[in-house]
Scaffold this motif. Structure first.
Motif, mmCIF file in Angstrom:
data_model
loop_
_atom_site.group_PDB
_atom_site.id
_atom_site.type_symbol
_atom_site.label_atom_id
_atom_site.label_comp_id
_atom_site.label_asym_id
_atom_site.label_seq_id
_atom_site.Cartn_x
_atom_site.Cartn_y
_atom_site.Cartn_z
ATOM 1 N N LEU A 81 32.507 28.053 39.777
ATOM 2 C CA LEU A 81 32.649 27.851 38.340
ATOM 3 C C LEU A 81 33.707 28.832 37.840
ATOM 4 O O LEU A 81 33.613 30.044 38.082
ATOM 5 C CB LEU A 81 31.305 28.085 37.637
ATOM 6 N N HIS A 82 34.730 28.271 37.172
ATOM 7 C CA HIS A 82 35.835 29.085 36.677
ATOM 8 C C HIS A 82 35.775 29.157 35.155
ATOM 9 O O HIS A 82 35.392 28.187 34.492
ATOM 10 C CB HIS A 82 37.191 28.428 37.019
ATOM 11 N N TRP A 83 36.215 30.290 34.593
ATOM 12 C CA TRP A 83 36.456 30.433 33.159
ATOM 13 C C TRP A 83 37.917 30.843 32.958
ATOM 14 O O TRP A 83 38.424 31.745 33.639
ATOM 15 C CB TRP A 83 35.561 31.496 32.542
ATOM 16 N N TYR A 84 38.569 30.164 31.998
ATOM 17 C CA TYR A 84 39.955 30.474 31.654
ATOM 18 C C TYR A 84 40.070 30.677 30.157
ATOM 19 O O TYR A 84 39.363 30.059 29.371
ATOM 20 C CB TYR A 84 40.899 29.325 32.068
ATOM 21 N N ARG A 85 41.017 31.520 29.766
ATOM 22 C CA ARG A 85 41.359 31.695 28.350
ATOM 23 C C ARG A 85 42.766 31.135 28.158
ATOM 24 O O ARG A 85 43.690 31.442 28.922
ATOM 25 C CB ARG A 85 41.350 33.175 27.960
ATOM 26 N N TRP A 86 42.922 30.322 27.106
ATOM 27 C CA TRP A 86 44.205 29.676 26.834
ATOM 28 C C TRP A 86 44.603 29.985 25.406
ATOM 29 O O TRP A 86 44.113 29.370 24.458
ATOM 30 C CB TRP A 86 44.104 28.175 27.067
ATOM 31 N N GLU A 87 45.544 30.927 25.276
ATOM 32 C CA GLU A 87 46.057 31.276 23.961
ATOM 33 C C GLU A 87 47.192 30.338 23.590
ATOM 34 O O GLU A 87 47.928 29.850 24.474
ATOM 35 C CB GLU A 87 46.560 32.724 23.959
ATOM 36 N N THR A 88 47.354 30.137 22.311
ATOM 37 C CA THR A 88 48.397 29.242 21.804
ATOM 38 C C THR A 88 49.765 29.700 22.304
ATOM 39 O O THR A 88 50.062 30.899 22.289
ATOM 40 C CB THR A 88 48.375 29.247 20.265
ATOM 41 N N ALA A 89 50.552 28.764 22.765
ATOM 42 C CA ALA A 89 51.926 28.987 23.250
ATOM 43 C C ALA A 89 51.987 29.794 24.541
ATOM 44 O O ALA A 89 53.052 30.257 24.935
ATOM 45 C CB ALA A 89 52.792 29.654 22.182
ATOM 46 N N LYS A 90 50.838 29.950 25.188
ATOM 47 C CA LYS A 90 50.826 30.632 26.490
ATOM 48 C C LYS A 90 50.194 29.728 27.536
ATOM 49 O O LYS A 90 49.715 28.637 27.229
ATOM 50 C CB LYS A 90 50.043 31.941 26.395
ATOM 51 N N SER A 91 50.187 30.194 28.786
ATOM 52 C CA SER A 91 49.546 29.440 29.860
ATOM 53 C C SER A 91 48.086 29.857 29.972
ATOM 54 O O SER A 91 47.741 31.001 29.650
ATOM 55 C CB SER A 91 50.240 29.729 31.186
ATOM 56 N N PRO A 92 47.221 28.964 30.458
ATOM 57 C CA PRO A 92 45.831 29.375 30.715
ATOM 58 C C PRO A 92 45.805 30.537 31.695
ATOM 59 O O PRO A 92 46.591 30.599 32.641
ATOM 60 C CB PRO A 92 45.205 28.125 31.330
ATOM 61 N N GLU A 93 44.855 31.456 31.431
ATOM 62 C CA GLU A 93 44.750 32.658 32.247
ATOM 63 C C GLU A 93 43.312 32.774 32.747
ATOM 64 O O GLU A 93 42.371 32.628 31.963
ATOM 65 C CB GLU A 93 45.124 33.860 31.379
ATOM 66 N N ALA A 94 43.156 33.052 34.032
ATOM 67 C CA ALA A 94 41.814 33.134 34.602
ATOM 68 C C ALA A 94 41.064 34.350 34.084
ATOM 69 O O ALA A 94 41.619 35.453 33.988
ATOM 70 C CB ALA A 94 41.900 33.188 36.126
ATOM 71 N N LEU A 95 39.795 34.118 33.719
ATOM 72 C CA LEU A 95 38.896 35.217 33.362
ATOM 73 C C LEU A 95 37.987 35.540 34.553
ATOM 74 O O LEU A 95 37.922 36.677 34.992
ATOM 75 C CB LEU A 95 38.048 34.829 32.153
ATOM 76 N N PHE A 96 37.267 34.526 35.017
ATOM 77 C CA PHE A 96 36.311 34.737 36.096
ATOM 78 C C PHE A 96 36.256 33.510 37.008
ATOM 79 O O PHE A 96 36.469 32.395 36.564
ATOM 80 C CB PHE A 96 34.896 34.953 35.542
ATOM 81 N N VAL A 97 35.940 33.775 38.270
ATOM 82 C CA VAL A 97 35.526 32.726 39.193
ATOM 83 C C VAL A 97 34.190 33.158 39.780
ATOM 84 O O VAL A 97 34.073 34.267 40.310
ATOM 85 C CB VAL A 97 36.541 32.513 40.331
ATOM 86 N N MET A 98 33.191 32.314 39.622
ATOM 87 C CA MET A 98 31.844 32.661 40.092
ATOM 88 C C MET A 98 31.391 31.649 41.122
ATOM 89 O O MET A 98 31.597 30.437 40.949
ATOM 90 C CB MET A 98 30.880 32.704 38.910
ATOM 91 N N THR A 99 30.785 32.135 42.183
ATOM 92 C CA THR A 99 30.416 31.245 43.283
ATOM 93 C C THR A 99 28.945 31.322 43.660
ATOM 94 O O THR A 99 28.472 30.471 44.420
ATOM 95 C CB THR A 99 31.244 31.544 44.538
ATOM 96 N N LEU A 100 28.214 32.314 43.170
ATOM 97 C CA LEU A 100 26.820 32.478 43.591
ATOM 98 C C LEU A 100 25.869 32.339 42.415
ATOM 99 O O LEU A 100 26.137 32.867 41.330
ATOM 100 C CB LEU A 100 26.614 33.855 44.228
ATOM 101 N N ASN A 101 24.741 31.691 42.628
ATOM 102 C CA ASN A 101 23.727 31.595 41.589
ATOM 103 C C ASN A 101 23.304 32.994 41.159
ATOM 104 O O ASN A 101 23.068 33.863 42.008
ATOM 105 C CB ASN A 101 22.518 30.812 42.093
ATOM 106 N N GLY A 102 23.231 33.220 39.862
ATOM 107 C CA GLY A 102 22.851 34.530 39.366
ATOM 108 C C GLY A 102 24.006 35.491 39.200
ATOM 109 O O GLY A 102 23.824 36.607 38.713
ATOM 110 N N ASP A 103 25.199 35.025 39.588
ATOM 111 C CA ASP A 103 26.398 35.853 39.438
ATOM 112 C C ASP A 103 26.562 36.294 37.994
ATOM 113 O O ASP A 103 26.317 35.517 37.067
ATOM 114 C CB ASP A 103 27.635 35.021 39.833
ATOM 115 N N GLU A 104 26.971 37.530 37.804
ATOM 116 C CA GLU A 104 27.368 38.015 36.491
ATOM 117 C C GLU A 104 28.695 38.741 36.673
ATOM 118 O O GLU A 104 28.846 39.541 37.578
ATOM 119 C CB GLU A 104 26.328 38.963 35.903
#
Lengths: 113, 114
Positions: free
Chosen positions: B33-56
């Motif tokens: 599961l990936h999270w990205y932040r996409w600011e206006t006029a910029k490219s999406p930027e990765a925040l987190f990639v999570m692969t395990l249940n319970g991951d924080e």
């Protein structure tokens, strides 16, 4: 600076013409991707490539074609068979598939009239 | 095509507020599961990639949790700042014949008012 470049930023074409969008990366990533964004929708995967000379269809591949002859390059051709080609196209790359964060280019906005 | 839902679609908060959004995804055949932040006029930027249940995961004021058994992830922003204004995207990666594909949600548009 390492990163992904896409050119051009804006592209205008007449209906019935094929057009190729460029994507180059110097991150030494094996995997590359093409996405399309339409208003009100999430990014949709067009094609992806795990390694050179290999690529797979994504969820909306009809009317598009790609090649991966070099590790750093993954051009996308929007053919005349694509029924609604006007959209914002994003290219991305990652070290490998699925479990690795993707790095995105600045995008190309294609308008077909 | 897999279904990945994000809620809310948009959110307006005041500077200093803490906020959170949800990403729902299929609970079977989970890979990442990936999270990205996409600011206006910029490219999406990765925040987190999570692969395990319970991951924080945590990066500064932003954190994320993952529950693969029930098929959801939360993204939290503590003490929102105007520069946090962006579209936040989640993306679900699965295995099997669809290995390699990420399915993105429609995103949550966050606006932080000074």
């Amino acid at each position: 600076d390492g990163g992904i470049t896409q050119s051009p930023k804006y592209l205008f074409r007449k209906e019935g013409q094929n057009v190729t969008l460029s994507c180059e990366q110097n991150l030494n990533h094996d995997a590359m991707y093409w996405y399309r964004q339409d208003p009100g929708q999430g990014l949709r995967l067009i094609y992806y490539s795990q390694i050179v000379n290999d690529f797979q269809k994504g969820d909306i591949a009809e009317g598009y074609s790609v090649s991966r002859e070099k590790k750093e390059s993954f051009p996308l051709t929007v053919t005349s068979a694509q029924k609604n080609p006007t959209a914002f196209y994003l290219c991305a790359s990652s070290i490998a598939l699925t479990s690795y964060e993707q790095y995105f280019g600045p995008g190309t906005r294609l308008t077909v009239t | 095509i897999l279904n990945v839902e994000q809620s809310p679609q948009s959110l307006h908060v005041q500077e200093g507020d803490s906020t959170n959004f949800t990403c729902s995804f299929p609970s079977s055949n989970f890979y990442a599961l990936h999270w990205y932040r996409w600011e206006t006029a910029k490219s999406p930027e990765a925040l987190f990639v999570m692969t395990l249940n319970g991951d924080e995961k945590k990066k500064g004021r932003i954190s994320a949790t993952l529950n693969t058994k029930e098929g959801y992830s939360y993204l939290y922003i503590k003490g929102s700042q105007p520069e946090d204004s962006a579209t936040y995207l989640c993306a679900f990666g699965t295995g099997g014949t669809s290995y390699g594909k990420l399915t993105f949600g429609q995103g949550t548009i966050l606006t932080v008012h000074p």
